[in-house]
Design an enzyme around this catalytic site. Structure first.
Site, PDB file in Angstrom:
ATOM      1  N   ASP A  11       8.803  -0.504 -19.381  1.00 28.48           N
ATOM      2  CA  ASP A  11       8.655   0.325 -20.572  1.00 28.48           C
ATOM      3  C   ASP A  11       9.759   1.375 -20.635  1.00 28.48           C
ATOM      4  OD1 ASP A  11       7.913   2.279 -18.722  1.00 28.48           O
ATOM      5  OD2 ASP A  11       5.877   2.511 -19.486  1.00 28.48           O
ATOM      6  N   CYS A  68       7.658   0.912 -14.657  1.00 23.92           N
ATOM      7  CA  CYS A  68       7.105   1.866 -15.627  1.00 23.92           C
ATOM      8  C   CYS A  68       7.160   3.239 -14.959  1.00 23.92           C
ATOM      9  CB  CYS A  68       5.701   1.471 -16.082  1.00 23.92           C
ATOM     10  SG  CYS A  68       4.387   1.572 -14.846  1.00 23.92           S
ATOM     11  N   THR A  70       4.911   4.933 -13.127  1.00 30.16           N
ATOM     12  CA  THR A  70       4.397   4.940 -11.749  1.00 30.16           C
ATOM     13  C   THR A  70       4.407   3.558 -11.095  1.00 30.16           C
ATOM     14  OG1 THR A  70       2.135   4.510 -12.463  1.00 30.16           O
ATOM     15  CG2 THR A  70       2.812   6.835 -12.280  1.00 30.16           C
ATOM     16  N   GLY A  73       0.587   0.877 -13.874  1.00 36.17           N
ATOM     17  CA  GLY A  73       0.176   0.217 -15.111  1.00 36.17           C
ATOM     18  C   GLY A  73       0.680  -1.211 -15.201  1.00 36.17           C
ATOM     19  N   HIS A 101       2.779 -11.478   3.939  1.00 37.66           N
ATOM     20  CA  HIS A 101       1.336 -11.639   4.098  1.00 37.66           C
ATOM     21  C   HIS A 101       0.601 -11.986   2.810  1.00 37.66           C
ATOM     22  CE1 HIS A 101       1.234  -9.011   8.000  1.00 37.66           C
ATOM     23  NE2 HIS A 101       2.096 -10.009   8.060  1.00 37.66           N
ATOM     24  N   HIS A 136      -2.529 -16.257   6.565  1.00 41.23           N
ATOM     25  CA  HIS A 136      -2.367 -15.555   5.293  1.00 41.23           C
ATOM     26  C   HIS A 136      -2.639 -16.490   4.113  1.00 41.23           C
ATOM     27  CE1 HIS A 136      -0.886 -12.252   7.626  1.00 41.23           C
ATOM     28  NE2 HIS A 136       0.078 -13.008   8.116  1.00 41.23           N
ATOM     29  N   ARG A 139      -6.301 -16.624   3.460  1.00 42.55           N
ATOM     30  CA  ARG A 139      -6.760 -15.411   2.782  1.00 42.55           C
ATOM     31  C   ARG A 139      -6.369 -15.425   1.302  1.00 42.55           C
ATOM     32  NH1 ARG A 139      -4.719 -12.019   7.939  1.00 42.55           N
ATOM     33  NH2 ARG A 139      -6.470 -12.545   9.293  1.00 42.55           N
TER      34      ARG A 139
END
Length: 147
Positions: A11, A68, A70, A73, A101, A136, A139
């Site tokens: 963004d 973005c 942080t 989002g 992993h 892994h 999982r």
């Protein structure tokens, strides 16, 4: 390079960091799919996260990069897609471990929380690390719907 391209997007808040990452990736020889934004005008981060996630989800791109304010989002939006494992990265250790992993396929960054040098180091580690498989993989299978 013969590898599938990397889809990149973000963004308006992520644009300065996206531009730096994009330039370095292009100089390193990666083919890029730029889904935008390329303007400082306010836009909605989910639009770009979905475009990058779809490119990875369909196999058009091998990896994705999202930016973005942080990174949170775009991570949330991208992870709504089947087969997408997006992770916000703040260090090379996180980058290596999420690939090794978790077989993460989209690297997310926060332009307001992570400087360009750290983001570049983490992205390089992300792209250079192979998934380890083994325990892994078992999982990861549990993350699939009805897993």
């Amino acid at each position: 390079m013969t590898q599938l391209p990397i889809a990149i997007g973000g963004d308006h808040a992520g644009l300065p960091l996206k531009s730096v990452l994009q330039q370095v990736l292009a100089e390193a020889g990666y083919r890029l799919i730029d889904v935008g934004t390329n303007s400082a005008e306010s836009v909605d981060y989910p639009d770009f996260a979905h475009k990058v996630a779809r490119a990875v989800e369909t196999g058009e791109a091998r990896f994705g990069v999202l930016v973005c304010g942080t990174g949170i989002g775009v991570q949330i939006a991208a992870n709504r897609h089947a087969g997408i494992r997006a992770a916000v990265l703040h260090s090379t250790t996180e980058a290596r471990l999420t690939r090794a992993h978790n077989d993460a396929n989209i690297a997310c960054f926060g332009a307001r929380t992570t400087g360009p040098e750290l983001a570049l180091d983490a992205l390089r580690a992300f792209l250079a690390t192979e998934f380890e498989g083994g325990r892994h993989a078992r999982r990861l299978a549990k993350l699939a719907p009805n897993g």
